[in-house]
Design an enzyme around this catalytic site. Sequence first.
Site, PDB file in Angstrom:
ATOM      1  N   LYS A 180       0.881  -1.173   0.000  1.00  0.00           N
ATOM      2  CA  LYS A 180       0.000   0.000   0.000  1.00  0.00           C
ATOM      3  C   LYS A 180       0.913   1.216   0.000  1.00  0.00           C
ATOM      4  CE  LYS A 180      -1.711   3.054   2.038  1.00  0.00           C
ATOM      5  NZ  LYS A 180      -1.527   4.501   1.689  1.00  0.00           N
ATOM      6  N   GLU A 255       9.788   1.501  10.849  1.00  0.00           N
ATOM      7  CA  GLU A 255      10.844   2.465  10.508  1.00  0.00           C
ATOM      8  C   GLU A 255      10.196   3.831  10.625  1.00  0.00           C
ATOM      9  OE1 GLU A 255      13.885   1.544   9.845  1.00  0.00           O
ATOM     10  OE2 GLU A 255      13.880  -0.384   8.824  1.00  0.00           O
ATOM     11  N   CYS A 289      13.876  10.513   6.458  1.00  0.00           N
ATOM     12  CA  CYS A 289      13.829  10.039   7.844  1.00  0.00           C
ATOM     13  C   CYS A 289      15.189  10.196   8.500  1.00  0.00           C
ATOM     14  CB  CYS A 289      13.382   8.601   7.891  1.00  0.00           C
ATOM     15  SG  CYS A 289      14.366   7.540   6.843  1.00  0.00           S
ATOM     16  N   GLU A 386      10.634  16.195  14.994  1.00  0.00           N
ATOM     17  CA  GLU A 386      10.991  15.979  13.596  1.00  0.00           C
ATOM     18  C   GLU A 386      10.252  17.021  12.751  1.00  0.00           C
ATOM     19  OE1 GLU A 386       9.437  12.537  11.507  1.00  0.00           O
ATOM     20  OE2 GLU A 386      11.456  12.151  10.758  1.00  0.00           O
TER      21      GLU A 386
HETATM   22  P1  NAP Z   1       2.535   8.666   7.489  1.00  0.00           P
HETATM   23  O1  NAP Z   1       1.516   9.713   7.489  1.00  0.00           O
HETATM   24  O2  NAP Z   1       2.742   7.861   8.715  1.00  0.00           O
HETATM   25  O3  NAP Z   1       2.182   7.702   6.271  1.00  0.00           O
HETATM   26  C1  NAP Z   1       2.919   6.558   5.996  1.00  0.00           C
HETATM   27  C2  NAP Z   1       2.017   5.526   5.338  1.00  0.00           C
HETATM   28  O4  NAP Z   1       1.036   5.099   6.265  1.00  0.00           O
HETATM   29  C3  NAP Z   1       1.262   6.066   4.132  1.00  0.00           C
HETATM   30  O5  NAP Z   1       1.180   5.069   3.157  1.00  0.00           O
HETATM   31  C4  NAP Z   1      -0.086   6.376   4.721  1.00  0.00           C
HETATM   32  O6  NAP Z   1      -1.110   6.398   3.759  1.00  0.00           O
HETATM   33  C5  NAP Z   1      -0.254   5.223   5.676  1.00  0.00           C
HETATM   34  N1  NAP Z   1      -1.246   5.440   6.726  1.00  0.00           N
HETATM   35  C6  NAP Z   1      -1.729   6.605   7.216  1.00  0.00           C
HETATM   36  N2  NAP Z   1      -2.670   6.371   8.166  1.00  0.00           N
HETATM   37  C7  NAP Z   1      -2.770   5.023   8.284  1.00  0.00           C
HETATM   38  C8  NAP Z   1      -3.570   4.158   9.080  1.00  0.00           C
HETATM   39  N3  NAP Z   1      -4.443   4.636   9.966  1.00  0.00           N
HETATM   40  N4  NAP Z   1      -3.401   2.835   8.945  1.00  0.00           N
HETATM   41  C9  NAP Z   1      -2.526   2.319   8.059  1.00  0.00           C
HETATM   42  N5  NAP Z   1      -1.760   3.098   7.253  1.00  0.00           N
HETATM   43  C10 NAP Z   1      -1.874   4.428   7.371  1.00  0.00           C
HETATM   44  O7  NAP Z   1       3.965   9.214   7.125  1.00  0.00           O
HETATM   45  P2  NAP Z   1       4.331  10.210   5.938  1.00  0.00           P
HETATM   46  O8  NAP Z   1       3.872  11.560   6.340  1.00  0.00           O
HETATM   47  O9  NAP Z   1       3.900   9.651   4.645  1.00  0.00           O
HETATM   48  O10 NAP Z   1       5.919  10.112   5.961  1.00  0.00           O
HETATM   49  C11 NAP Z   1       6.676  10.881   6.784  1.00  0.00           C
HETATM   50  C12 NAP Z   1       7.142  10.121   8.003  1.00  0.00           C
HETATM   51  O11 NAP Z   1       7.765   8.892   7.630  1.00  0.00           O
HETATM   52  C13 NAP Z   1       8.182  10.849   8.786  1.00  0.00           C
HETATM   53  O12 NAP Z   1       7.905  10.768  10.155  1.00  0.00           O
HETATM   54  C14 NAP Z   1       9.479  10.107   8.471  1.00  0.00           C
HETATM   55  O13 NAP Z   1      10.473  10.219   9.415  1.00  0.00           O
HETATM   56  C15 NAP Z   1       9.000   8.732   8.312  1.00  0.00           C
HETATM   57  N6  NAP Z   1       9.938   7.953   7.496  1.00  0.00           N
HETATM   58  C16 NAP Z   1      10.726   7.060   8.142  1.00  0.00           C
HETATM   59  C17 NAP Z   1      11.671   6.338   7.435  1.00  0.00           C
HETATM   60  C18 NAP Z   1      12.552   5.360   8.135  1.00  0.00           C
HETATM   61  O14 NAP Z   1      13.120   4.524   7.474  1.00  0.00           O
HETATM   62  N7  NAP Z   1      12.700   5.409   9.435  1.00  0.00           N
HETATM   63  C19 NAP Z   1      11.773   6.513   6.059  1.00  0.00           C
HETATM   64  C20 NAP Z   1      10.940   7.431   5.433  1.00  0.00           C
HETATM   65  C21 NAP Z   1      10.015   8.144   6.181  1.00  0.00           C
HETATM   66  P3  NAP Z   1      -1.590   7.767   3.026  1.00  0.00           P
HETATM   67  O15 NAP Z   1      -0.459   8.717   3.049  1.00  0.00           O
HETATM   68  O16 NAP Z   1      -1.930   7.306   1.667  1.00  0.00           O
HETATM   69  O17 NAP Z   1      -2.783   8.252   3.782  1.00  0.00           O
END
Ligand code: NAP
Length: 484
Positions: A180, A255, A289, A386
């Site tokens: 997804k 992650e 990240c 962050e």
């Molecule tokens: P996010 O809002 O947590 O979204 C990540 C994924 O989760 C998306 O595919 C999102 O779908 C999905 N999602 C959202 N709500 C959900 C739910 N209730 N149940 C299941 N899935 C759900 O994160 P983001 O804003 O896209 O990315 C930024 C964050 O990712 C930052 O905090 C960053 O540090 C972290 N990150 C971490 C790493 C690492 O390796 N540690 C790498 C990259 C990013 P939709 O967006 O389609 O709604």
Amino acid sequence: MTKLDLFFDPTKCFIGGRWVAPIGHELLPVENPSTGETIGEIARGQAADIDAAVAAAREALAGAWGKTPAFERGRILTRMSQAVLARVDDLARIEAMDVGKPLKQARADAVALARYLEFYGGACDKIMGETIPYLDGYTVYTLREPHGVTGHIIPWNYPMQIIGRSVTAALAMGNAAVLKPAEEACLTAIAFAKIAEEAGLPAGALNVVPGLGEEAGAALTAHPGVNHISFTGSLAVGELIQRAAAKNVIPVTLELGGKSPQLVFEDADLDRALPFLVNAGIQNAGQTCSASSRILVQRSIHDQVLERMAERYRALRVGPAIDDLDVGPLVSGRQQEIVGGFLGDLGGGEIAARGEVVSGAPGGGHYLAPALVSGVRPDDRLAQDEIFGPVQVVIPFDDEAEAVAIANGTEFGLVAGVWSRDGGRTMRVAKAIRTGQVFLNNYGAGGGVELPFGGVGKSGHGREKGFEALYGFSVLKTVAAWHG
Ligand code: NAP
Ligand code: MG
């Protein structure tokens, strides 16, 4: 509307080897963050599509995919690697349009995806169990088996790289994957499915269902037919994922975010350090990240490092991804607001320097000039939360002990960098820092497909990349045979 020239149909889900419209027949718009224009549409998959994808994955495990020998899985992944390389320019252009990533950086992501496929393709048939000396009359050995159906929920910031380190490792171990992707960055994930199909990956081994997190994502996380979840994203959603996984008692790899520091000691080679210090903060507009958002500098060289970083900041040019400048737009208006909010409330800090948005940048794009901030205290919000944008804070320290205390003084622990010519010190500090990776006199090591990666604390748990990912995507079975 700018034309998106695609080699796949983004309005379909890829399930069981077929391209199918989402059951609800709904679509979501694709925005180009460089212009704010809608440039296409993707499928809005929901719970029923996830059901179909999990069923298809289960069928694949019972069928052709489950019977594919390890070396043959390796060949398929290797063919996919070559297909990605043949499409690097297409993939880079699509990613630049979809998430606003400058072309060179988008290209690097596509090359990294090919490299993951090559690495895991080569590793498929080199993961082995052990024999264990035991009691007289017994032979004991271990088997590394796939979990079964693995769910992959990924963010928008590095879709290709995260598919590489998560989905391809799961496939290498013989799992069947349901992916997804993030609503804001689905296109290269769908492209990946097309490439897998063309390379002959058996039907159902990979299933891609684009859609919203609260719909398709939540359905995948809660699905009783899923045996392992790999999630990369925010801390808030990571907590939800772990709760949902607990209900089904399945393992999760999380992650999550970071607040990664680089520690610059007074004996550091500053000429070498400077480009790393800045690039690690502004790459992908800071939406990384492992971005290094805290630069900790020994007091005797603090002003000098601040000024040299400021000089680089003033030269940074921000503009459309397709123009391939230093920095592109942020991924969305929402992200622009969040980062702008941090800059509107600097606490005790002040802006030391900013980059420049080029004059021709489209008004509808989500541009934000990178900001270097000084005078922030280690426990200020700007040094704790962050930000996920092109913002770095520079904080002074007096000695090694204080540097380590500040480095360890957030809830995160993903990556750290240490700059010093004193080898003993770098190794001492590497041990003292609580984090998943430490880089000594470098930062990021160019991505490091081979290097295990993951967090401690609120940065998450589990490891991806390298051989570690293959252990994570498999289950160890112990077989004890009595033969007398
Ligand atoms: P996010 O809002 O947590 O979204 C990540 C994924 O989760 C998306 O595919 C999102 O779908 C999905 N999602 C959202 N709500 C959900 C739910 N209730 N149940 C299941 N899935 C759900 O994160 P983001 O804003 O896209 O990315 C930024 C964050 O990712 C930052 O905090 C960053 O540090 C972290 N990150 C971490 C790493 C690492 O390796 N540690 C790498 C990259 C990013 P939709 O967006 O389609 O709604
Ligand atoms: Mg987009």
